[in-house]
Write a protein that holds these residues in place. Structure first.
Motif, PDB file in Angstrom:
ATOM      1  N   GLU A 169       0.935  -1.127  -0.122  1.00 54.85           N
ATOM      2  CA  GLU A 169       0.045  -0.127   0.019  1.00 54.85           C
ATOM      3  C   GLU A 169       0.920   1.256   0.005  1.00 54.85           C
ATOM      4  OE1 GLU A 169      -3.916   1.866   2.323  1.00 54.85           O
ATOM      5  OE2 GLU A 169      -2.708   0.060   3.229  1.00 54.85           O
ATOM      6  N   GLY A 174      -2.431   4.652  -4.730  1.00 50.28           N
ATOM      7  CA  GLY A 174      -3.845   4.411  -4.148  1.00 50.28           C
ATOM      8  C   GLY A 174      -4.748   3.980  -5.067  1.00 50.28           C
ATOM      9  N   ILE A 175      -4.819   4.673  -6.230  1.00 49.02           N
ATOM     10  CA  ILE A 175      -5.833   4.241  -7.362  1.00 49.02           C
ATOM     11  C   ILE A 175      -5.697   2.934  -7.596  1.00 49.02           C
ATOM     12  CG2 ILE A 175      -4.534   5.427  -9.197  1.00 49.02           C
ATOM     13  CD1 ILE A 175      -7.114   6.116 -10.481  1.00 49.02           C
ATOM     14  N   PHE A 177      -3.901   0.330  -6.074  1.00 50.04           N
ATOM     15  CA  PHE A 177      -3.746  -0.554  -5.093  1.00 50.04           C
ATOM     16  C   PHE A 177      -5.282  -0.895  -4.556  1.00 50.04           C
ATOM     17  CE2 PHE A 177      -4.405  -1.266  -0.156  1.00 50.04           C
ATOM     18  CZ  PHE A 177      -3.448  -2.245   0.026  1.00 50.04           C
ATOM     19  N   CYS A 178      -6.355   0.086  -4.581  1.00 46.40           N
ATOM     20  CA  CYS A 178      -7.624  -0.446  -4.662  1.00 46.40           C
ATOM     21  C   CYS A 178      -8.274  -1.619  -5.379  1.00 46.40           C
ATOM     22  CB  CYS A 178      -8.490   0.695  -4.580  1.00 46.40           C
ATOM     23  SG  CYS A 178      -8.434   1.968  -3.174  1.00 46.40           S
ATOM     24  N   ALA A 179      -7.861  -1.305  -6.580  1.00 46.68           N
ATOM     25  CA  ALA A 179      -8.008  -2.176  -7.643  1.00 46.68           C
ATOM     26  C   ALA A 179      -7.207  -3.552  -7.522  1.00 46.68           C
ATOM     27  CB  ALA A 179      -7.855  -1.781  -9.072  1.00 46.68           C
ATOM     28  N   ARG A 181      -6.557  -4.933  -4.623  1.00 37.52           N
ATOM     29  CA  ARG A 181      -7.094  -5.650  -3.454  1.00 37.52           C
ATOM     30  C   ARG A 181      -8.133  -6.341  -3.684  1.00 37.52           C
ATOM     31  NH1 ARG A 181      -7.860  -1.737   1.483  1.00 37.52           N
ATOM     32  NH2 ARG A 181      -9.061  -0.651  -0.272  1.00 37.52           N
ATOM     33  N   ASP A 182      -9.225  -5.592  -4.656  1.00 34.63           N
ATOM     34  CA  ASP A 182     -10.417  -6.148  -5.327  1.00 34.63           C
ATOM     35  C   ASP A 182     -10.008  -7.399  -6.120  1.00 34.63           C
ATOM     36  OD1 ASP A 182     -11.860  -3.923  -4.005  1.00 34.63           O
ATOM     37  OD2 ASP A 182     -12.063  -3.117  -5.863  1.00 34.63           O
ATOM     38  N   GLN A 183      -8.801  -7.200  -6.854  1.00 32.30           N
ATOM     39  CA  GLN A 183      -8.425  -8.543  -7.745  1.00 32.30           C
ATOM     40  C   GLN A 183      -8.020  -9.754  -6.771  1.00 32.30           C
ATOM     41  OE1 GLN A 183      -5.116  -7.515 -10.266  1.00 32.30           O
ATOM     42  NE2 GLN A 183      -5.653  -9.338 -11.798  1.00 32.30           N
ATOM     43  N   GLN A 185      -9.570 -10.381  -3.767  1.00 30.95           N
ATOM     44  CA  GLN A 185     -10.631 -10.745  -3.432  1.00 30.95           C
ATOM     45  C   GLN A 185     -11.234 -11.741  -4.503  1.00 30.95           C
ATOM     46  OE1 GLN A 185     -12.722  -7.428  -2.046  1.00 30.95           O
ATOM     47  NE2 GLN A 185     -11.413  -7.192  -0.233  1.00 30.95           N
TER      48      GLN A 185
END
Length: 340
Positions: A169, A174-175, A177-179, A181-183, A185
């Motif tokens: 992180e 940040g833009i 990292f969120c994607a 983390r979703d990947q 999951q």
């Protein structure tokens, strides 16, 4: 009087059928809708219906057999040489009829609904595994662009990502990292779906006696056993275990002229998925089993590991056919016991 032979070309909405009336000799090449075809065959005396082994062919085979007819499924490769002039529904139906008349023409065993359903589960699992591999590779590549390297291996790499999420992180914008983390999951959801399908496959393997017999062969687990039973269908459709091995593309290609035959690499015909499962199972036996057969040890000293793995996979396929065709259970050193 011989039963009438019908050549049926199936599609989604229109169905073309070619036959010769035995009483009058009239040549008929007629188009039907789905309902019209079912009603027509329901009114005919027991006949022989040949069709190409393509999409929905096994459903049609079960439907036509329920109407009292004998069904012959033919591989498309054996029908194509009999197509005359331009390829149309009418010429395809005639080609199917002609191919069915050839002596010694090999056919495909119709599958039951359960066998088709099991192959469907295997196809779904295979696609999920492929999707998971693509997602993990993309995750590795995107992190590598920011200097983050991961341990080799899927499980080790994903475990490291989860352990280093806080560090990642701080490194990745940040833009992105969120994607990512979703990947991560999304990969977990794919893995959960794979495990669910595998539980269904294992449950079917436990309730089917044929699958349990094949699972006793070294190198054949629940995945390979269920896929083999569902793919083979009726073992009587193959004359021998070698014919099954040839059907799966595990025998050498042959080419020759002037009486001289040359053998090449394996033909790789048939279902690549079953062939892959068998070869992976053979590799597990070669590299992990502590009780390999003597011929494996001897062949390993003379030939490369890949050649030995394919040879063992071919033997596993022949053994599987023997167990299914003769309704036997697996016995280690069966050939030695037989000659003793």
């Amino acid at each position: 009087m011989n039963a009438t032979t019908f050549g049926l070309d199936i599609a989604k909405r229109t169905f073309q059928m070619y036959w010769i009336e035995a009483e009058t000799g009239e040549v008929v090449n007629r188009r039907f809708t789905k309902q019209q075809l079912i009603e027509f065959l329901g009114q005919r005396a027991a006949s022989r219906v040949a069709l190409e082994a393509c999409g929905s062919a096994h459903w049609w085979a079960r439907k036509i057999a329920a109407l009292g007819h004998q069904v012959v499924l033919l591989h498309a490769r054996f029908i194509r040489p009999f197509v005359q002039n331009n390829k149309t529904d009418a010429t395809d139906a005639r080609a199917i009829w002609t191919a069915a008349q050839q002596p010694g023409m090999r056919s495909v065993a119709p599958k039951t609904a359960d066998q088709q359903a099991m192959l469907g589960l295997h196809r779904m699992r295979s696609l999920l595994v492929k999707s998971r591999t693509m997602q993990v590779n993309q995750l590795r590549g995107l992190l590598y662009e920011f200097g983050v390297t991961l341990r080799a291996g899927r499980l080790a790499g994903l475990a490291e990502v989860r352990e280093r999420l806080g560090e990642i992180e701080q490194i990745v914008p940040g833009i992105l990292f969120c994607a990512l983390r979703d990947q991560l999951q999304f990969i977990e959801r794919i893995e959960a779906d794979i495990r669910k399908l595998e539980r269904q496959i294992v449950a079917w393997q436990r309730q089917e006696a044929a699958c349990r017999r094949l699972s006793a062969i070294p190198g054949i687990g629940p995945l390979t056993a269920t896929a083999l039973v569902a793919t083979i269908g009726d073992p009587a459709a193959f004359k021998s275990g070698r014919e099954l091995a040839a059907y799966l593309g595990l025998v050498p290609r042959q080419s020759g002229t002037g009486g001289k035959v040359r053998l090449g690499g394996i033909s790789k015909r048939g279902d690549s998925y079953i062939r892959m499962l068998l070869i992976h199972g053979a590799r597990a036996v070669l590299f992990k089993s502590r009780s390999k057969e003597a011929w494996c040890e001897q062949l390993s000293r003379r030939r490369p590991a890949n050649v030995v793995a394919v040879a063992l996979a071919s033997k596993m396929a022949r053994t599987a056919w023997s167990l299914l065709a003769n309704n036997r259970t697996y016995q280690k050193d069966y050939a030695l016991q037989k000659t003793a």
